[in-house]
Write a protein that holds these residues in place. Structure first.
Motif: not given
Length: 165
Positions: A14-28, A159-165
């Motif tokens: 959860a910490r890594i997600r919060e620190t590094h994962l950006r919503p799809a529209g905000e990713r470079p 993957m298994y119903g989840e969007h991973v990209l």
């Protein structure tokens, strides 16, 4: 070996997600154009060709000299969408058996449409290739040299119903 602390692991995730994962529209945009090829090692070129082309239906696209090792071949299979699965053989070099190690390959997942997936699972069964079906869309097995391969019927980016990209 001690049991992992699953609560601590999820908290770290959860910490890594919060620190590094950006919503799809905000990713470079990625600097990459795509996966050119993944290269595995083959102990026997013809055995590998028969497995990947004849059994899995990935067409062989080229077989050339490996410039990095005299006498070695570098050969490629079309795995769709402009992507290649490549192999090297190293005649005379004892590379040992396949091993999953840190920094090594755990498995290579290749997306195939559901109709092809069903047929390929049947071909694995008919050929006597040990395999495990997971969640009705993934089949895991090992190639002749022990590399773990997954064929997944989910579309690219899912993957298994989840969007991973």
């Amino acid at each position: 070996m001690t049991a992992p602390d699953l609560t601590a692991i999820e908290a770290e995730r959860a910490r890594i997600r919060e620190t590094h994962l950006r919503p799809a529209g905000e990713r470079p945009a990625s600097s990459a154009r795509g996966l050119h090829h993944t290269a595995l090692i083959s102990s026997d070129v013809e055995t590998t060709v028969r497995f990947y082309q004849d059994l899995l239906e990935f067409p062989l696209t080229e077989l050339i000299d490996n410039r990095d090792y005299p006498g070695s071949s570098h050969f490629f299979f079309d795995i769709g969408n402009g992507n290649l699965l490549a192999f090297f053989d190293f005649p005379g070099l004892d590379v040992g058996p396949y091993a999953e190690v840190l920094g090594g390959l755990h498995h290579c997942a290749i997306s195939v449409d559901p109709v092809h997936w069903e047929r390929l699972v049947g071909k694995l069964e008919a050929a006597g290739v040990e395999h495990v079906v997971h969640s009705g869309v993934s089949v895991y097995f090992r190639d002749p040299d022990g590399a773990r391969i997954e064929l997944i019927a989910d579309p690219l980016g899912e993957m298994y119903g989840e969007h991973v990209l």
